[in-house]
Design an enzyme around this catalytic site. Structure first.
Site, PDB file in Angstrom:
ATOM      1  CG  ASN A   1     -22.037  13.763   8.154  1.00 52.28           C
ATOM      2  OD1 ASN A   1     -20.833  13.768   7.855  1.00 52.28           O
ATOM      3  ND2 ASN A   1     -22.847  14.766   7.868  1.00 52.28           N
TER       4      ASN A   1
ATOM      5  CE  LYS B   1     -22.504  17.237  10.583  1.00 49.42           C
ATOM      6  NZ  LYS B   1     -23.457  18.287  10.888  1.00 49.42           N
TER       7      LYS B   1
ATOM      8  CG  HIS C   1     -25.000  17.281   4.975  1.00 51.44           C
ATOM      9  ND1 HIS C   1     -24.914  18.491   5.626  1.00 51.44           N
ATOM     10  CD2 HIS C   1     -25.308  16.363   5.923  1.00 51.44           C
ATOM     11  CE1 HIS C   1     -25.158  18.307   6.919  1.00 51.44           C
ATOM     12  NE2 HIS C   1     -25.404  17.025   7.123  1.00 51.44           N
TER      13      HIS C   1
ATOM     14  CD  GLU D   1     -23.045  20.621   8.147  1.00 52.22           C
ATOM     15  OE1 GLU D   1     -22.052  19.943   7.841  1.00 52.22           O
ATOM     16  OE2 GLU D   1     -23.644  20.496   9.233  1.00 52.22           O
TER      17      GLU D   1
ATOM     18  CD  GLU E   1     -29.287  15.040   7.565  1.00 49.42           C
ATOM     19  OE1 GLU E   1     -28.951  14.334   8.519  1.00 49.42           O
ATOM     20  OE2 GLU E   1     -28.512  15.830   6.999  1.00 49.42           O
TER      21      GLU E   1
ATOM     22  N   GLY F   1     -27.756  19.668  14.236  1.00 49.20           N
ATOM     23  CA  GLY F   1     -26.760  20.242  15.144  1.00 49.20           C
ATOM     24  C   GLY F   1     -27.340  21.259  16.107  1.00 49.20           C
TER      25      GLY F   1
ATOM     26  CB  SER G   1     -30.956  16.870  17.174  1.00 52.17           C
ATOM     27  OG  SER G   1     -30.320  18.084  16.833  1.00 52.17           O
TER      28      SER G   1
END
Ligand code: PEP
Length: 242
Positions: free
Chosen positions: A8, A10, A88, A90, A160, A166, A205
């Site tokens: 991904n 992004k 996701h 985000e 996730e 991240g 991560s």
């Protein structure tokens, strides 16, 4: 079941950087594990042209019409696309997507013959309040409600934990396996014909130095990877091609 590693990217990489990555990655990629890439929508055609499976990081729940700025999953399929990442964290956090609203998107993605990689996961506060499993159950039931699968490849679920994305903090293999086993049970109950074969990815991560231990867990069928997917050398290592 073949392991699946999904990059991904992004909103990173320009067109030249996408091509540089592909030219470094492709000659060394052995196909031991499946390797899929989600770049910015603008560059997906470059990836498809190189024969690598490509995916959107989001799409419209509609296939055409007056939806200015949206990307149609039907057009993406026609272009040779393989998958769409849905939900996701985000997008849940910055664009107000909810499991209920994602249900329509997941349906459209499947109806168009693309694979939905549906993301679920808890925040640190939810984990500390012991809400992880009930929250994941709600995310799965709402997001995948009334979906019918034609085969096990229509759907991938990505676990996730939001606190691990991240941040450099990875769930321990045991923490991840506990949730993956729960997702496996939930999928088997929901999709009796295919639930035991739908791939369940861990994301948060994942790096070359922790990937093998994560993948050795019974119900971890691959990874959804942000940071460590940006360098060809690291992504090759994640794909088992060191
Ligand atoms: C992600 O963005 O889905 C992700 C897991 O990122 P990272 O690997 O950087 O934690």
């Amino acid at each position: 079941m073949k392991k699946l590693m999904v990059a991904n990217w992004k909103m990173n990489k320009n067109g030249n950087e996408v091509m540089e990555f592909l030219h470094a990655f492709k000659p060394k990629y052995s196909q031991k594990r499946d390797a899929w890439i989600a770049s910015q929508a603008l560059y997906l055609k470059l990836i498809i042209n190189e024969g690598v499976s490509a995916g959107l990081q989001n799409c419209s729940e509609h296939v055409s019409g007056a939806y200015t700025g949206e990307v149609s999953p039907r057009s993406f399929k026609e272009m040779g696309g393989t998958f769409v990442i849905t939900g996701h964290s985000e997008r849940r956090q910055y664009f107000n997507e909810t499991s209920r609203s994602l249900n329509a998107k997941n349906r459209t993605v499947l109806a168009e013959g693309l694979t939905a990689i549906y993301c679920v996961g808890e925040t640190l506060a939810e984990r500390e309040a012991n809400l992880t499993l009930s929250l994941i159950a709600d995310q799965i039931h709402q997001g995948l409600n009334d979906l019918s699968l034609a085969n096990e490849n229509n759907l991938v679920v990505a676990y996730e934990p939001v606190w691990a994305i991240g941040t450099g903090k990875t769930a321990t293999p045991a923490q991840a396996q506990e949730v993956h086993a729960f997702i496996r049970q939930t999928l088997k109950a929901k999709f009796p014909a295919f639930g035991d074969k739908v791939r369940i990815l861990y994301g948060g991560s994942v790096k070359p130095d922790n990937v093998e231990e994560l993948l050795s867990q019974k119900d971890i069928d691959g990874g959804l990877v942000g940071g460590a997917s940006l360098k060809p050398k690291d992504f090759l290592a994640l794909c088992g091609d060191v």
